[in-house]
Design a protein around this motif. Structure first.
Motif, short mmCIF file in Angstrom:
data_model
loop_
_atom_site.label_atom_id
_atom_site.label_comp_id
_atom_site.label_asym_id
_atom_site.label_seq_id
_atom_site.Cartn_x
_atom_site.Cartn_y
_atom_site.Cartn_z
N UNK A 360 44.08 38.35 34.05
CA UNK A 360 44.21 37.37 35.12
C UNK A 360 43.38 36.14 34.83
N UNK A 361 43.70 35.07 35.52
CA UNK A 361 42.92 33.84 35.47
C UNK A 361 42.48 33.52 36.89
N UNK A 363 41.89 35.46 39.19
CA UNK A 363 42.58 36.33 40.13
C UNK A 363 44.09 36.28 40.04
N UNK A 364 44.67 35.25 39.43
CA UNK A 364 46.12 35.15 39.29
C UNK A 364 46.56 35.96 38.08
N UNK A 365 47.44 36.93 38.28
CA UNK A 365 47.89 37.79 37.18
C UNK A 365 48.66 36.96 36.16
N UNK A 366 48.33 37.17 34.89
CA UNK A 366 48.96 36.43 33.81
C UNK A 366 50.46 36.75 33.75
N UNK A 367 51.27 35.70 33.75
CA UNK A 367 52.73 35.82 33.59
C UNK A 367 53.42 36.58 34.71
N UNK A 368 52.78 36.72 35.88
CA UNK A 368 53.42 37.37 37.02
C UNK A 368 53.19 36.52 38.27
N UNK A 369 53.94 35.42 38.41
CA UNK A 369 53.74 34.54 39.57
C UNK A 369 53.81 35.31 40.89
N UNK A 370 52.89 34.97 41.77
CA UNK A 370 52.86 35.60 43.09
C UNK A 370 52.03 36.86 43.17
N UNK A 371 51.54 37.36 42.02
CA UNK A 371 50.71 38.56 41.99
C UNK A 371 49.26 38.18 41.67
N UNK A 374 41.96 41.50 42.76
CA UNK A 374 40.59 41.31 43.25
C UNK A 374 39.82 42.60 43.03
N UNK A 375 38.51 42.48 42.84
CA UNK A 375 37.67 43.66 42.67
C UNK A 375 37.65 44.17 41.24
N UNK A 376 37.40 45.46 41.08
CA UNK A 376 37.21 46.04 39.75
C UNK A 376 38.47 45.96 38.89
N UNK A 377 39.64 46.01 39.47
CA UNK A 377 40.86 45.90 38.67
C UNK A 377 41.01 44.48 38.12
N UNK A 378 40.27 43.55 38.69
CA UNK A 378 40.28 42.15 38.23
C UNK A 378 39.23 41.89 37.17
N UNK A 379 38.01 42.39 37.39
CA UNK A 379 36.89 41.99 36.54
C UNK A 379 36.26 43.14 35.76
N UNK A 394 37.35 33.97 45.50
CA UNK A 394 37.94 33.24 44.38
C UNK A 394 39.44 33.52 44.28
N UNK A 395 39.82 34.79 44.43
CA UNK A 395 41.23 35.15 44.33
C UNK A 395 42.06 34.47 45.41
N UNK A 396 41.57 34.49 46.65
CA UNK A 396 42.33 33.87 47.74
C UNK A 396 42.42 32.36 47.56
N UNK A 397 41.36 31.74 47.07
CA UNK A 397 41.42 30.31 46.80
C UNK A 397 42.48 30.00 45.75
#
Length: 411
Positions: A360-361, A363-371, A374-379, A394-397
């Motif tokens: 992700x970048x 919080x935005x999942x790479x190559x999956x618009x709209x997904x 957040x949390x441990x699955x993110x970082x 950060x993800x919500x922003x």
């Protein structure tokens, strides 16, 4: 016991961002921020999670019982005439401060009701007009707090009542015991599913941190996969979870009776016969992942029954005990591993198996618009409860600034 901030505070507000209970003031934007010598912790709302101490760059945040009496008194005095705040008086906030979507409320799905999911939901309510559907595989909110925090830290678990307030908001639809698969029609999906699967040594008879912690915290369906056999146990790992395991294993009947655990857990621990725990780390003490406060708590609880070993690796587990790369064998009846956690792949999303995260970048999942994640699955599986607050913000922003079209969890 709450935390207090000493006179050496640098006032950079990093602690404000991670405090899960909004207990540290004055925060940026509040009267007095940047003009005084110190920030202050409200002892009435502090839940003793230690997030401030973990992130403080100058070690100014300390447990109150290890702080100077003048510092404790100064922290309490700052809040004497102030109403306690927890940041969840959602209807009293100003209009959304982020760029909002046009055309009225949008629908957002949040998957996971642990700290990351709850803070993401909170942020959506505070900063947007979105309607939020929150799902979780369990029937209660809390996630890591409910099923991961040690039962001798009840103050930290008080944040669950705050999470329960979030799901009562009129713009939240709470759906317990629900999987995300098959849910469609949402404008965005935030995956906050955590990383609760233990990494393993791979030895027969090993009990992982996930298994042991889930058992003593009463997670639905969890059982203890081994019999506890004294008089010595080995815990491989040097993080706070490893120290939690050691502390629980060495708790006497008096401590166990004060914990919120089931009669079976209390009886099993009390009669285990484990009198000593060896904590094994492959690196030195200066590189250990545990916090100083967690180590001090363990030593204060059972210091003479804890053997701290460093610079050694496990090479095998036999009836004689744990073999090390030094040639030594530690005689023990039980082997516990607390060597980290990893996330699981999510259907339809990319996955980095080495890091155990969804790429992700911000919080935005790479190559999956709209997904989003957040949390441990993110970082990755690092950082305590409070870190999830800044992570979710950060993800919500990122989500709001993207304003992309409708998606579904499986798209």
């Amino acid at each position: 016991m709450s935390y207090a901030i000493s006179g050496e505070c640098c006032a950079d507000a990093s602690c404000v961002a991670v405090c899960p209970m909004n207990s540290i003031h004055p925060a940026p934007g509040e009267p007095g921020f940047g003009t005084g010598a110190s920030l202050f912790i409200d002892p009435r709302t502090c839940i003793d999670c230690g997030a401030c101490a973990d992130i403080c760059p100058v070690d100014a945040a300390q447990p109150a019982d290890r702080s100077a009496p003048d510092d404790v008194e100064r922290n309490a005095a700052y809040f004497a005439d102030r109403v306690p705040l927890d940041g969840l008086d959602l209807d009293a906030w100003e209009p959304p401060s982020y760029e909002t979507w046009g055309g009225g409320p949008r629908r957002v799905l949040v998957v996971g009701a642990g700290p990351a999911g709850m803070y993401a939901t909170r942020e959506l309510l505070l900063r947007t007009t979105a309607e939020v559907t929150l799902v979780d595989r369990f029937d209660r909110v809390g996630g890591l707090v409910r099923f991961g925090v040690a039962p001798d830290h009840p103050r930290t678990k008080q944040i669950i009542s705050t999470f329960e307030r979030i799901v009562q908001h009129p713009r939240v639809r709470w759906r317990p015991r629900t999987e995300a698969a098959g849910l469609t029609g949402y404008d965005a999906v935030i995956h906050a599913v955590g990383a609760y699967e233990s990494r393993r040594l791979g030895y027969p008879g090993e009990c992982t941190a996930e298994e042991f912690v889930a058992w003593y915290n009463g997670r639905p369906g969890a059982t203890l996969p081994v019999d506890l056999t004294g008089p010595r146990a080995v815990v491989v790992g040097n993080g706070n979870v490893a120290l939690d395991l050691a502390r629980l294993l060495l708790s006497d009947e008096r401590r166990l009776n004060a914990m919120d655990v089931s009669p079976e857990v209390r009886r099993t621990l009390a009669t285990s016969g484990i009198k000593e725990v060896v904590l094994l780390g492959r690196r030195g003490p200066e590189e250990a992942a545990y916090t100083q406060s967690a180590l001090e708590e363990l030593l204060a609880t059972a210091g003479d029954r804890v053997d701290l070993r460093y610079h050694a690796r496990a090479t095998g587990w036999t009836e004689e005990g744990l073999r090390l790369d030094t040639g030594e064998t530690i005689a023990a009846g039980n082997l516990f591993s607390a060597i980290g956690f990893a996330g699981r792949p999510i259907d339809g999303l990319p996955f980095d198996a080495e890091r155990g995260i969804v790429p992700n970048v911000r919080g935005a999942v790479v190559d999956r618009p709209g997904h989003y994640v957040a949390g441990w699955i993110k970082r990755g599986a690092r950082g305590g409860i409070g870190v999830n607050k800044a992570c979710a913000q950060e993800t919500v922003m990122t989500l709001v600034s993207s304003s992309r079209g409708a998606v579904s969890p499986g798209s």
